[in-house]
Design a protein around this motif. Structure first.
Motif, PDB file in Angstrom:
ATOM      1  N   ILE A 184      38.008  52.508 -60.908  1.00 37.18           N
ATOM      2  CA  ILE A 184      38.226  54.046 -61.161  1.00 37.18           C
ATOM      3  C   ILE A 184      36.813  54.518 -61.383  1.00 37.18           C
ATOM      4  O   ILE A 184      35.914  54.207 -61.860  1.00 37.18           O
ATOM      5  CB  ILE A 184      38.646  53.996 -62.724  1.00 37.18           C
ATOM      6  CG1 ILE A 184      40.128  53.495 -62.926  1.00 37.18           C
ATOM      7  CG2 ILE A 184      38.820  55.510 -63.161  1.00 37.18           C
ATOM      8  CD1 ILE A 184      40.437  53.154 -64.335  1.00 37.18           C
ATOM      9  N   LEU A 186      34.770  58.279 -62.191  1.00 38.09           N
ATOM     10  CA  LEU A 186      35.070  59.331 -62.970  1.00 38.09           C
ATOM     11  C   LEU A 186      33.600  60.053 -62.607  1.00 38.09           C
ATOM     12  O   LEU A 186      32.644  59.688 -62.904  1.00 38.09           O
ATOM     13  CB  LEU A 186      34.908  59.062 -64.582  1.00 38.09           C
ATOM     14  CG  LEU A 186      36.292  58.088 -64.794  1.00 38.09           C
ATOM     15  CD1 LEU A 186      35.806  57.777 -66.124  1.00 38.09           C
ATOM     16  CD2 LEU A 186      37.507  58.992 -64.863  1.00 38.09           C
ATOM     17  N   PRO A 202      30.718  62.008 -68.005  1.00 37.63           N
ATOM     18  CA  PRO A 202      31.687  61.168 -67.725  1.00 37.63           C
ATOM     19  C   PRO A 202      31.618  59.668 -68.542  1.00 37.63           C
ATOM     20  O   PRO A 202      32.519  59.067 -68.543  1.00 37.63           O
ATOM     21  CB  PRO A 202      31.060  60.751 -66.164  1.00 37.63           C
ATOM     22  CG  PRO A 202      29.665  61.012 -66.107  1.00 37.63           C
ATOM     23  CD  PRO A 202      29.533  62.073 -67.122  1.00 37.63           C
ATOM     24  N   CYS A 205      34.216  60.697 -71.268  1.00 35.77           N
ATOM     25  CA  CYS A 205      35.454  60.508 -70.433  1.00 35.77           C
ATOM     26  C   CYS A 205      35.679  59.092 -70.169  1.00 35.77           C
ATOM     27  O   CYS A 205      36.895  58.659 -70.517  1.00 35.77           O
ATOM     28  CB  CYS A 205      35.309  61.041 -69.003  1.00 35.77           C
ATOM     29  SG  CYS A 205      36.950  61.062 -68.257  1.00 35.77           S
ATOM     30  N   VAL A 209      39.317  56.944 -71.259  1.00 37.96           N
ATOM     31  CA  VAL A 209      39.970  56.167 -70.411  1.00 37.96           C
ATOM     32  C   VAL A 209      40.115  54.917 -70.556  1.00 37.96           C
ATOM     33  O   VAL A 209      41.334  54.212 -70.559  1.00 37.96           O
ATOM     34  CB  VAL A 209      39.709  56.340 -68.959  1.00 37.96           C
ATOM     35  CG1 VAL A 209      40.243  55.350 -67.784  1.00 37.96           C
ATOM     36  CG2 VAL A 209      39.641  57.750 -68.260  1.00 37.96           C
ATOM     37  N   GLU A 246      28.196  60.311 -62.827  1.00 36.99           N
ATOM     38  CA  GLU A 246      29.459  59.623 -62.474  1.00 36.99           C
ATOM     39  C   GLU A 246      29.540  58.244 -63.423  1.00 36.99           C
ATOM     40  O   GLU A 246      28.574  57.812 -63.966  1.00 36.99           O
ATOM     41  CB  GLU A 246      29.184  58.876 -61.054  1.00 36.99           C
ATOM     42  CG  GLU A 246      30.128  58.081 -60.604  1.00 36.99           C
ATOM     43  CD  GLU A 246      30.067  57.826 -58.971  1.00 36.99           C
ATOM     44  OE1 GLU A 246      30.526  58.744 -58.249  1.00 36.99           O
ATOM     45  OE2 GLU A 246      29.618  56.693 -58.943  1.00 36.99           O
ATOM     46  N   SER A 272      44.626  57.434 -65.928  1.00 36.06           N
ATOM     47  CA  SER A 272      43.297  57.679 -65.711  1.00 36.06           C
ATOM     48  C   SER A 272      43.117  58.989 -65.205  1.00 36.06           C
ATOM     49  O   SER A 272      42.281  59.565 -65.790  1.00 36.06           O
ATOM     50  CB  SER A 272      42.720  56.688 -64.543  1.00 36.06           C
ATOM     51  OG  SER A 272      42.803  55.231 -65.163  1.00 36.06           O
ATOM     52  N   ALA A 273      43.913  59.680 -64.445  1.00 38.39           N
ATOM     53  CA  ALA A 273      43.870  60.926 -63.933  1.00 38.39           C
ATOM     54  C   ALA A 273      43.935  61.840 -64.985  1.00 38.39           C
ATOM     55  O   ALA A 273      43.387  63.006 -64.898  1.00 38.39           O
ATOM     56  CB  ALA A 273      44.826  61.120 -62.831  1.00 38.39           C
ATOM     57  N   ALA A 276      41.159  61.865 -67.361  1.00 35.22           N
ATOM     58  CA  ALA A 276      39.908  62.583 -66.580  1.00 35.22           C
ATOM     59  C   ALA A 276      39.980  64.117 -66.922  1.00 35.22           C
ATOM     60  O   ALA A 276      39.059  64.686 -67.171  1.00 35.22           O
ATOM     61  CB  ALA A 276      39.723  61.946 -65.483  1.00 35.22           C
ATOM     62  N   CYS A 281      36.634  65.947 -66.046  1.00 37.69           N
ATOM     63  CA  CYS A 281      36.261  65.160 -64.885  1.00 37.69           C
ATOM     64  C   CYS A 281      37.284  65.015 -63.724  1.00 37.69           C
ATOM     65  O   CYS A 281      38.259  65.162 -64.012  1.00 37.69           O
ATOM     66  CB  CYS A 281      35.938  63.708 -65.558  1.00 37.69           C
ATOM     67  SG  CYS A 281      34.439  63.701 -66.400  1.00 37.69           S
ATOM     68  N   CYS A 283      38.568  62.215 -60.840  1.00 39.78           N
ATOM     69  CA  CYS A 283      39.082  60.956 -60.903  1.00 39.78           C
ATOM     70  C   CYS A 283      39.740  60.399 -59.636  1.00 39.78           C
ATOM     71  O   CYS A 283      40.581  61.166 -58.975  1.00 39.78           O
ATOM     72  CB  CYS A 283      39.927  60.559 -62.171  1.00 39.78           C
ATOM     73  SG  CYS A 283      40.716  58.772 -62.250  1.00 39.78           S
TER      74      CYS A 283
END
Length: 385
Positions: A184, A186, A202, A205, A209, A246, A272-273, A276, A281, A283
């Motif tokens: 993943i 981010l 990130p 974030c 996640v 990142e 995850s998406a 984010a 962020c 992803c």
């Protein structure tokens, strides 16, 4: 099947085991290993059939017509510096047979010795020597190139330091998990740690996640269904006062069947998406293909269990209490023909061995006799079936 002849084959295989242990090679690099095994097979007048990934098989035909039964050994070692103190320890620094594949190969060579000298059986024994089990999976390549064509049954084994020498662990049905890994990425907006309001962090974030993904097994999968979602690596930033652009998370998905694997994959991607996005962020989720679940055929497992009980006694066969969420690419052979994968006891009673994949692992050499016996007995039982 005469036990004295099995012992004779095991004594010959012991020298091969020690040579293979002393000369390990990493996944995909098993060149000298393959050359050595082919030389032994040539001395037995057994020609081999090669595959594109460096694997090969030989067929030993019996005096009577019958089915083709496949037996498999994997050839690769692990990137570990050996710490066993053995007189035949690894001569390749930083490489070690810490998973017992040397025992697997030596057992199959012993089986080759036995069947080359005792051909009064109805069928063909196909001996498969496979590379790259530990890394990318050599089984799927060989299966796609036809190694299982015409095979009626198959059998494989793996050493177990938790079972005494002379015992065998069997489990019908689901035994090893299907696995996929993921990465993943981010992406936010970096800057000075003193001004987080000017950044899109990130790291924060990524923390959310990680926590969110732990809800997948807890809240989306039945508690009676084996499933794993694990984050094994988290990388982001390189200085205490810089917010990076990142963060990367890497992990693994493990499940008991392909449908659950697909479900877990979708949840990892979607959660995850969404997480984010909630933190501003972007992803991307990369799925890295792994092995399919290993499912032992119930009837084939019982055939092998009965053969081992007849050869070694009722107490020699142990039904394993649970499957494992580890992975094993023998699963691909089982997709083509009914068969079973068994655990071979390599622990001496009262002697505490270290686990596989450790620098101290050393199986008891007496287990060679039982590895050969298990392969010979299983092949003959499948032919009789």
């Amino acid at each position: 099947m005469k036990k004295q002849d099995i012992l004779s084959a095991a004594e010959q295989a012991k020298a091969h085991y020690r040579h293979l242990h002393a000369h390990p090679e990493l996944s995909g690099e098993e060149i000298e290993t393959a050359r050595y095994i082919k030389r032994v097979l040539a001395e037995l007048d057994l020609p081999v059939h090669d595959y594109s990934n460096g694997g090969f098989h030989d067929d030993i035909k019996g005096t009577k017509r019958g089915p083709v039964v496949a037996l498999r050994a994997d050839m690769d070692a692990l990137p570990l510096k050996e710490d066993t103190g053995l007189s035949f320890a690894s001569e390749n620094d930083g490489v070690m047979h810490a998973c017992g594949h040397d025992m697997h190969m030596a057992s199959l060579l012993g089986t080759a010795i036995y069947f080359s000298e005792h051909r009064d059986f109805p069928g063909t024994v196909r001996l498969i020597f496979q590379p790259n089990e530990e890394k990318d999976g050599g089984a799927e390549v060989m299966v796609n190139e036809g190694v299982m064509d015409g095979v009626s049954h198959c059998m494989g084994l793996h050493v177990s330091p938790y079972l005494d020498v002379g015992t065998f662990g069997l489990l019908p049905g689901f035994m090893y998990a299907g696995v996929e890994d993921f990465k993943i990425t981010l992406t936010g907006k970096g800057g000075h740690a003193a001004n987080p309001e000017l950044c899109t962090d990130p790291i924060v974030c990524g923390g959310h996640v990680i926590v969110a993904l732990q809800s997948i097994v807890a809240r989306h999968v039945s508690p009676f269904t084996p499933a794993v979602v694990t984050i094994g690596a988290a990388r982001g930033g390189n200085k205490h006062n810089i917010i990076p652009d990142e963060m990367i998370l890497e992990g693994t998905i493990r499940s008991d069947n392909l449908a659950n694997r697909d479900k877990l994959r979708g949840l990892v991607t979607d959660i995850s998406a969404a997480t984010a996005k909630a933190h501003g962020c972007s992803c991307t989720v990369e799925i890295i293909k792994g092995y399919v679940p290993l499912i032992n055929d119930e009837e084939a497992t019982e055939i092998v269990a009965q053969a081992l009980r007849a050869a070694c006694g009722e107490d020699a066969v142990i039904t394993l209490p649970t499957p494992t969420m580890g992975a094993e690419d023998f699963a691909y052979y089982l997709q083509k023909a009914p068969g079973t994968f068994i655990n071979l006891g390599v622990k001496n009673p009262g002697d505490e061995r270290n686990a596989i994949h450790t620098a101290q692992f050393f199986p008891d050499e007496a287990a060679l006799n039982y590895g050969i016996l298990a392969e010979v007995a299983s092949a003959l039982a499948f032919m009789e079936k």
